[in-house]
Scaffold this active site. Sequence first.
Site, short mmCIF file in Angstrom:
data_model
loop_
_atom_site.label_atom_id
_atom_site.label_comp_id
_atom_site.label_asym_id
_atom_site.label_seq_id
_atom_site.Cartn_x
_atom_site.Cartn_y
_atom_site.Cartn_z
N LYS A 214 -7.36 31.15 -14.20
CA LYS A 214 -6.50 31.32 -13.01
C LYS A 214 -5.45 30.20 -12.94
O LYS A 214 -5.42 29.32 -13.79
CB LYS A 214 -7.37 31.37 -11.76
CG LYS A 214 -8.48 32.44 -11.82
CD LYS A 214 -7.94 33.85 -11.65
CE LYS A 214 -8.89 34.97 -12.08
NZ LYS A 214 -10.11 35.12 -11.35
C1 LIG Z 1 -11.35 35.93 -10.93
C2 LIG Z 1 -11.44 36.98 -9.90
C3 LIG Z 1 -12.47 37.03 -8.94
C4 LIG Z 1 -13.71 36.18 -9.01
O1 LIG Z 1 -13.52 34.86 -9.13
P1 LIG Z 1 -14.69 33.91 -9.73
O2 LIG Z 1 -14.15 32.55 -9.40
O3 LIG Z 1 -14.76 34.18 -11.20
O4 LIG Z 1 -15.94 34.21 -9.02
C5 LIG Z 1 -12.41 37.97 -7.94
N1 LIG Z 1 -11.41 38.85 -7.88
C6 LIG Z 1 -10.41 38.88 -8.80
C7 LIG Z 1 -9.33 39.89 -8.67
C8 LIG Z 1 -10.42 37.95 -9.84
O5 LIG Z 1 -9.45 37.99 -10.77
#
Ligand SMILES: *Cc1c(COP(=O)(O)O)cnc(C)c1O
Length: 377
Positions: free
Chosen positions: A180
């Site tokens: 991210k």
């Molecule tokens: C990455 C992601 C999540 C979950 O995040 P984590 O930190 O991995 O638990 C939820 N929704 C979307 C759309 C994502 O891309």
Amino acid sequence: MIPYGRQYIDEEDIKAVIDVLRSDWLTTGPNVVKFEKYFSKYTGALYSVAVASGTAALHCAMYAIDIRPGDEVVVPPITFVATANCVCYQGGTPVFADVDQDTALIDPEAVEKKITSRTKAIIGVDYAGQPCDWNRLRDIADKYGLILIADSSHALGAELNGKKVGTIADLSTFSFHPVKHITTGEGGMVTTDNVTWADRIKRFRNHGIDTDHHQRQKLASWYYEMQDLGYNYRICDIQCALGCSQLKKIDGFVSRRREIAKKYDGFFLKMKYAKPLGVHRDVKHAYHLYPIKVDFEALGADRESIFSTLREKGIGINVHYIPVHYHPFYLKNYNTFKGMCPVSELMYEQLISLPIYPKLKDSELNLIFEILESVLK
Ligand SMILES: *Cc1c(COP(=O)(O)O)cnc(C)c1O
């Protein structure tokens, strides 16, 4: 292999983590508070609550608005499973509404068709880094008395009509997984302007207990009360120190992503069988992903062979996402079926995510263009 996404860590980040390791607080200390304040300042949200992951952030949001058995929450199928799972954690029912074929964002018209007397909220996913059509979603939410949740895991730094993501929906959630925009290893955040919800989430992340360890130390008190059933969804000081250090670099991260996206846009102008997704005029895209739609039929090749050829040539492409309602868990327990969201299902057959991350070099990008040109012709 050039991956589709990866973290950017520099010496300053490493130093920030080491400093915490030498300090008194490894968890629930000053860095958590600092990261939250800093995040609020960046997004403009009144309250930010840091938690263990983006998934925990979504669960916290569902808890804050009191989703319970019998409640329905409208969600898109083109997302990571966590967007729908968080509704199930609370005993609620995720109801899938189809996406727009140009942007892969939840389609407000499809949302309105799914509303029943049990609907309590809508979760929009700012897919790839583009904010949803929040103005139309807000009109629908107002009309039916619903709460708007943004899963903005892809969209830190994005804007809609000059408003930063994190301040648009009633509650917004973020993820700090390494792919991210910024990372804390694992981590997440919920933002809101509603103090009651923010307080509920702070309790929920700490077993439902009304004060945390740091607060009790300050008050020189041993007493605490558990008000509700919560979880250990805390994020630690080591992670939040990294988060603060990363957040300092967010503007550079986002602008490099936009720069790469612009180069891809230019490249795809001349490609016949592959094109990028649509971008609305009133948004500033944050480009967590750069997905393209490939017309495999016209190209005369199937996705599997293109996928493995690109991977063999060193491009770590990916597919975002398998429609959530395709997963056996949902087919078995929530009566979903193939055919229920035809636009999402067709898009799934066509989507490929290309590498995009701040450390991606122009030379690597040119190599990607060369390979794409030979494979997609
Ligand atoms: C990455 C992601 C999540 C979950 O995040 P984590 O930190 O991995 O638990 C939820 N929704 C979307 C759309 C994502 O891309």
